[in-house]
Design an enzyme around this catalytic site. Structure first.
Site, PDB file in Angstrom:
ATOM      1  N   ASN A  10      -3.209   4.295  16.189  1.00  0.00           N
ATOM      2  CA  ASN A  10      -4.404   4.054  15.383  1.00  0.00           C
ATOM      3  C   ASN A  10      -4.795   2.591  15.496  1.00  0.00           C
ATOM      4  O   ASN A  10      -3.940   1.700  15.381  1.00  0.00           O
ATOM      5  CB  ASN A  10      -4.106   4.393  13.916  1.00  0.00           C
ATOM      6  CG  ASN A  10      -3.814   5.873  13.757  1.00  0.00           C
ATOM      7  OD1 ASN A  10      -4.649   6.715  14.056  1.00  0.00           O
ATOM      8  ND2 ASN A  10      -2.601   6.192  13.323  1.00  0.00           N
ATOM      9  N   SER A  48      12.336   5.558  14.830  1.00  0.00           N
ATOM     10  CA  SER A  48      11.129   5.129  15.546  1.00  0.00           C
ATOM     11  C   SER A  48      11.550   4.571  16.893  1.00  0.00           C
ATOM     12  O   SER A  48      11.991   3.432  16.985  1.00  0.00           O
ATOM     13  CB  SER A  48      10.398   4.055  14.732  1.00  0.00           C
ATOM     14  OG  SER A  48       9.941   4.605  13.523  1.00  0.00           O
ATOM     15  N   CYS A  61       1.466  -2.713  14.761  1.00  0.00           N
ATOM     16  CA  CYS A  61       1.433  -2.386  13.335  1.00  0.00           C
ATOM     17  C   CYS A  61       0.874  -3.524  12.492  1.00  0.00           C
ATOM     18  O   CYS A  61       1.247  -4.691  12.684  1.00  0.00           O
ATOM     19  CB  CYS A  61       2.851  -2.047  12.885  1.00  0.00           C
ATOM     20  SG  CYS A  61       2.965  -1.730  11.122  1.00  0.00           S
ATOM     21  N   GLU A  88       0.845  -1.184   0.000  1.00  0.00           N
ATOM     22  CA  GLU A  88       0.000   0.000   0.000  1.00  0.00           C
ATOM     23  C   GLU A  88       0.888   1.245   0.000  1.00  0.00           C
ATOM     24  O   GLU A  88       1.992   1.241   0.542  1.00  0.00           O
ATOM     25  CB  GLU A  88      -0.921  -0.009   1.214  1.00  0.00           C
ATOM     26  CG  GLU A  88      -1.946  -1.143   1.108  1.00  0.00           C
ATOM     27  CD  GLU A  88      -2.979  -1.118   2.228  1.00  0.00           C
ATOM     28  OE1 GLU A  88      -4.161  -1.206   1.916  1.00  0.00           O
ATOM     29  OE2 GLU A  88      -2.599  -1.011   3.398  1.00  0.00           O
ATOM     30  N   SER A 101      12.665   6.636   7.545  1.00  0.00           N
ATOM     31  CA  SER A 101      12.255   6.351   8.920  1.00  0.00           C
ATOM     32  C   SER A 101      12.606   4.909   9.255  1.00  0.00           C
ATOM     33  O   SER A 101      12.219   3.986   8.545  1.00  0.00           O
ATOM     34  CB  SER A 101      10.736   6.570   9.023  1.00  0.00           C
ATOM     35  OG  SER A 101      10.289   6.246  10.303  1.00  0.00           O
TER      36      SER A 101
HETATM   37  S1  SF4 Z   1       9.052  -1.367  11.119  1.00  0.00           S
HETATM   38 FE1  SF4 Z   1       7.356  -0.034  10.471  1.00  0.00          FE
HETATM   39  S2  SF4 Z   1       6.214  -1.248   8.957  1.00  0.00           S
HETATM   40 FE2  SF4 Z   1       7.557  -2.670  10.059  1.00  0.00          FE
HETATM   41  S3  SF4 Z   1       6.258  -3.514  11.691  1.00  0.00           S
HETATM   42 FE3  SF4 Z   1       7.390  -1.748  12.560  1.00  0.00          FE
HETATM   43  S4  SF4 Z   1       6.013   0.042  12.268  1.00  0.00           S
HETATM   44 FE4  SF4 Z   1       5.264  -1.633  10.937  1.00  0.00          FE
END
Ligand code: SF4
Length: 379
Positions: free
Chosen positions: A327, A251, A155, A128, A228
């Site tokens: 979310n 992250s 996620c 997506e 990211s």
């Molecule tokens: S790295 Fe990004 S896409 Fe992969 S599981 Fe974690 S938040 Fe989701």
């Protein structure tokens, strides 16, 4: 919310290398090797990126013979849009199905643990990609892999593990397609925040950035391209030497190692201290600040002690902080914190002089918001 279907690739072209894979130099070399003039490379890229033409027959400044030769060697679009959704806030999401998983599916993915299915069923070959319009920008949120090997607990993208890497051309194709949607116009920003861990697909991601950034490509400013990552220290160090000055976001999602390991399985491969060392090197070598991404999970990482430690870490590395309100994802047992809790968390950071923003959730009604992307058509 509304839905339309977009244009599809011609399956007969999949065996040929996509023009979206090439930079100007490498394409010029290819065409010279085919006995065509060197300038043909530039002409092809102009048709694709400037004029938005992917049908070789319409590239009328090339001779008929040259067009036939080129069509036998190259393809253009390699995906088919199987779903196009438009959210009530004008965010748009494309579900793209690839004919295969590409020549180097999963080659750089690490560590081991996710079984790779090189052929893949239809849903295992889908990604997506999202277009987020605001008053002054049109941001493409792109996927770098099919599925994701990291498996963050909040996620949707990591639920089925990793199916493969996307090639540079397929990453560029996502941005090209978003820019060709009716009424969108030029994409101004790109964030690698869709499916996948971009630094686990380093070569394809950096080649894609080269094409996104180039004047003969999509002409997107380097600082407007954000990579990211959940944090792979060796790959962050490698990115320090990349010649295009992109923006880096880490992250973090938890300020303590033990909690981070519960939220991000790959956190077991590097501690927060090791990540901070690599980020410090980024800052020293590039002079660019890092943004820490922090998803707030109700009752899990949104208490005062988390905010205080996050502030300490951010200050130690001169990082900005983006707070993201979780979310909902079907089948995932986390709660969305209240707006009051999110603002209270922000205030703790502000009081400690950290530059902190709350990122607005966009496209929630079409499951296009952070952490909601997956590779299945959901109804
Ligand atoms: S790295 Fe990004 S896409 Fe992969 S599981 Fe974690 S938040 Fe989701």
């Amino acid at each position: 919310m509304s839905e339309t279907l977009g244009n599809a690739a011609n399956p007969a072209t999949i065996d040929r290398t996509s023009l979206f894979e090439f930079d100007l130099d490498s394409l010029s070399q290819e065409v010279v090797a085919m006995g065509l003039p060197r300038r043909t490379g530039g002409q092809l890229l102009k048709w694709v990126y400037e004029k938005g033409v992917t049908d070789f027959e319409r590239m009328t400044d090339l001779s008929k013979d040259a067009r036939a030769q080129i069509a036998a060697r190259f393809s253009t679009l390699q995906g088919s849009v199987v779903r196009h959704q438009v959210a009530s806030d004008d965010t748009q999401k494309l579900l793209i199905e690839w004919a295969d998983l590409g020549p180097d599916a999963g080659a750089e993915a690490k560590p081991a643990g996710s079984a790779l299915r090189l052929a893949g069923t239809a849903t295992e070959r889908q990604t997506e990609t999202v277009l987020i319009p605001t008053e002054d920008r049109r941001t493409a949120c792109v996927s770098s892999q099919v599925g994701c090997p990291v498996g963050c607990k909040f996620c949707a993208s990591g639920i089925g593990g990793l199916d493969g890497n996307l090639t540079a051309g397929r990453i560029v194709e996502q941005v090209w397609r978003l820019g060709r949607l009716e009424g969108v116009g030029r994409v101004s920003n790109v964030v690698f925040m869709g499916m996948g861990e971009p630094l686990a697909n380093f070569n394809n991601v950096t080649q894609a950035i080269r094409i996104l950034n180039a004047e003969w490509g999509l002409g997107i400013g380097a600082r407007k391209i954000t990579v990211s990552t959940v944090g792979l220290p060796p790959a962050i160090r490698k990115l320090c030497t990349f010649d295009i000055p992109v923006t880096l976001a880490l992250s973090l999602h938890a300020p303590f190692d033990e909690l981070r390991r519960k939220i991000i399985p790959w956190a077991e491969y590097s501690t927060i201290d090791e990540l901070l060392d690599a980020c410090q090197e980024w800052f020293v070598k590039t002079g660019r600040e890092i943004t820490l991404e922090y998803i707030l999970l109700g009752g899990v990482n949104d208490r005062r002690e988390h905010a205080e430690e996050l502030a300490r870490l951010a200050r130690s590395m001169r990082a900005n902080v983006n707070l993201i309100r979780y979310n909902e994802v079907e089948g995932v047992p986390f709660a969305r914190p209240t707006s009051g809790d999110v603002h209270a968390f922000q205030e703790v950071l502000r009081a400690k002089h950290v530059n902190v923003h709350i990122r607005a959730s966009r496209g929630r009604d079409i499951a296009a918001a952070c952490g909601q992307l997956r590779h299945e058509a959901r109804h």
